[in-house]
Design an enzyme around this catalytic site. Structure first.
Site, PDB file in Angstrom:
ATOM      1  N   ASP A 209      72.151  34.133  88.508  1.00  0.00           N
ATOM      2  CA  ASP A 209      71.065  34.011  87.534  1.00  0.00           C
ATOM      3  C   ASP A 209      71.649  33.607  86.176  1.00  0.00           C
ATOM      4  O   ASP A 209      72.666  32.905  86.149  1.00  0.00           O
ATOM      5  CB  ASP A 209      70.256  35.323  87.488  1.00  0.00           C
ATOM      6  CG  ASP A 209      68.807  35.083  87.096  1.00  0.00           C
ATOM      7  OD1 ASP A 209      68.594  34.520  86.011  1.00  0.00           O
ATOM      8  OD2 ASP A 209      67.896  35.447  87.854  1.00  0.00           O
TER       9      ASP A 209
ATOM     10  N   HIS B 277      72.278  30.066  86.028  1.00  0.00           N
ATOM     11  CA  HIS B 277      71.135  29.411  85.371  1.00  0.00           C
ATOM     12  C   HIS B 277      71.398  29.056  83.908  1.00  0.00           C
ATOM     13  O   HIS B 277      70.497  28.662  83.197  1.00  0.00           O
ATOM     14  CB  HIS B 277      69.887  30.295  85.481  1.00  0.00           C
ATOM     15  CG  HIS B 277      69.418  30.464  86.900  1.00  0.00           C
ATOM     16  ND1 HIS B 277      68.337  31.238  87.239  1.00  0.00           N
ATOM     17  CD2 HIS B 277      69.887  29.957  88.066  1.00  0.00           C
ATOM     18  CE1 HIS B 277      68.164  31.197  88.556  1.00  0.00           C
ATOM     19  NE2 HIS B 277      69.104  30.448  89.075  1.00  0.00           N
TER      20      HIS B 277
END
Ligand SMILES: *[C@@H]1O[C@H](CO)[C@@H](O)[C@H](O)[C@H]1NC(C)=O
Ligand SMILES: *[C@@H]1O[C@H](CO)[C@@H](O)[C@H](O)[C@H]1NC(C)=O
Length: 335
Positions: free
Chosen positions: A220, A243
């Site tokens: 993430d 991300h």
């Protein structure tokens, strides 16, 4: 001859001086083995760590908790203030290991949490949160706990983390919530590129934070920055997979404090979904973002290098209506 005599003399003087300095150095040392911890990877050492912390926290002098080489099995535990001293170093040569069965940490929000502490440094060491089993259950959509953040600091001041390795967290790896004066350096985060919600470092309601010379490979956000973050400096951080570095999501609530004075400098993104991102929900909110500087970013194989999304709504479910949000004094300085 005269010179040799002088240097020998100097040598002895320095030696005596250094012995004197060590003798007067008031640091208390607490080795977790003395409190019953076992570095064999199977004996639960939670109580031993709680006792070592109680001793360090109760000491009126500076203290060092020492964790020698080995693997120490720890359940969910809290290191709580108010301590009698404000200089506690936790020097770790070993690895702290979470129970393999994801149900053991159960509904705990955090695996290792520091609450209301001041002047705590974590030096070296590894955290192995054994998150893979939980990720697999989440992937299959099985009903299971959210998972615990590996290392969290809440309402704490003057925190340093230096040279820590964090592996396979169940949720976020490292979180600062309601803290002041935080310095993170030489930290490595490693988790699979498809692991869910395994943000590397999350900062919110926190000011005066420096994150330097670190490498974050995760599923993430590399670094995620929540409401009321102020004076954050990120330098020489490598992200990917993951991300990217993200401010937000913001504007979840009507009453929300803004993010301000954030510098993100000399970062490298390799194979990330995003590079530098700001995201906010399109909800009415008094939240804001201001004084953000992105300087000298290198991006290799990044899907969305720079993305500002003021209509954030993951999975496009129940999206709120569009409301314009203020985005002030925003500069992108590209190299
Ligand atoms: C902005 O943050 C930096 C640290 O990241 C700090 O040195 C500087 O003083 C802050 N500026 C303001 C105006 O507060
Ligand atoms: C960025 O950091 C790298 C090391 O990670 C260094 O070699 C390089 O010189 C830095 N670049 C700038 C512009 O500071």
């Amino acid at each position: 001859m005269a010179i040799r005599f002088f240097s020998t003399h100097l040598y002895w003087s320095l030696l005596i001086l250094s012995i004197y300095l060590h003798a007067s150095d008031a640091t208390q040392n607490y080795n977790v083995l003395k409190f019953g911890a076992k570095g064999n990877g199977v004996t639960d050492s939670t109580q031993a760590f709680i006792k070592a912390w109680a001793a360090a926290c109760g000491s009126e002098e500076s203290t060092t908790i020492y964790v020698p080489k080995g693997r120490y099995l720890l359940g969910s535990m809290a290191f709580k203030g108010d301590c009698k001293n404000s200089d506690i170093k936790i020097h770790i040569d070993g690895t702290l290991v979470a129970p393999a069965d994801y149900r053991i940490l159960g509904q705990a929000d955090n695996w290792l949490s520091f609450e209301g502490v001041s002047g705590v440094s974590i030096i070296g060491g590894a955290l192995d949160a054994k998150g893979t089993a939980l990720w697999n259950y989440k992937e299959k959509g099985t009903k299971c706990p959210n998972g615990a953040t590996s290392l969290s600091f809440t309402n704490s001041n003057n925190i340093k983390i230096n040279g820590l390795l964090s592996l396979n967290s169940r949720m976020f790896h490292i979180v600062f919530n309601g803290c002041q004066n935080v310095r993170v350096e030489g930290v490595r985060v490693i988790a699979a590129g498809d692991s869910p919600n395994t943000d590397g470092i999350h900062v919110q309601l926190t000011r005066n934070v420096m994150i330097k010379s670190s490498s974050i490979k995760t599923g993430d956000d590399c670094i995620s920055i929540g409401p009321r973050t102020k004076n954050l400096w990120v330098e020489r951080v490598t992200c990917g997979p993951g991300h990217g570095i993200s401010i937000g999501s913001l504007a979840k609530d009507m009453d929300e404090e803004g993010v301000q004075n954030v510098t993100i400098k000399n970062t490298t993104f390799i194979g990330t979904q995003n590079g530098l991102r700001i995201k906010s929900w399109a909800r009415p909110s008094n939240g804001f973002v201001q004084g953000i500087r992105f300087i000298d970013a290198v991006m290799r194989n990044v899907q969305n290098p720079i993305i500002i999304d003021q209509n954030y709504c993951p999975h496009n479910l129940n999206c709120p209506g569009q409301v314009r949000k203020s985005l002030k004094l925003f500069t992108i300085i590209e190299d």
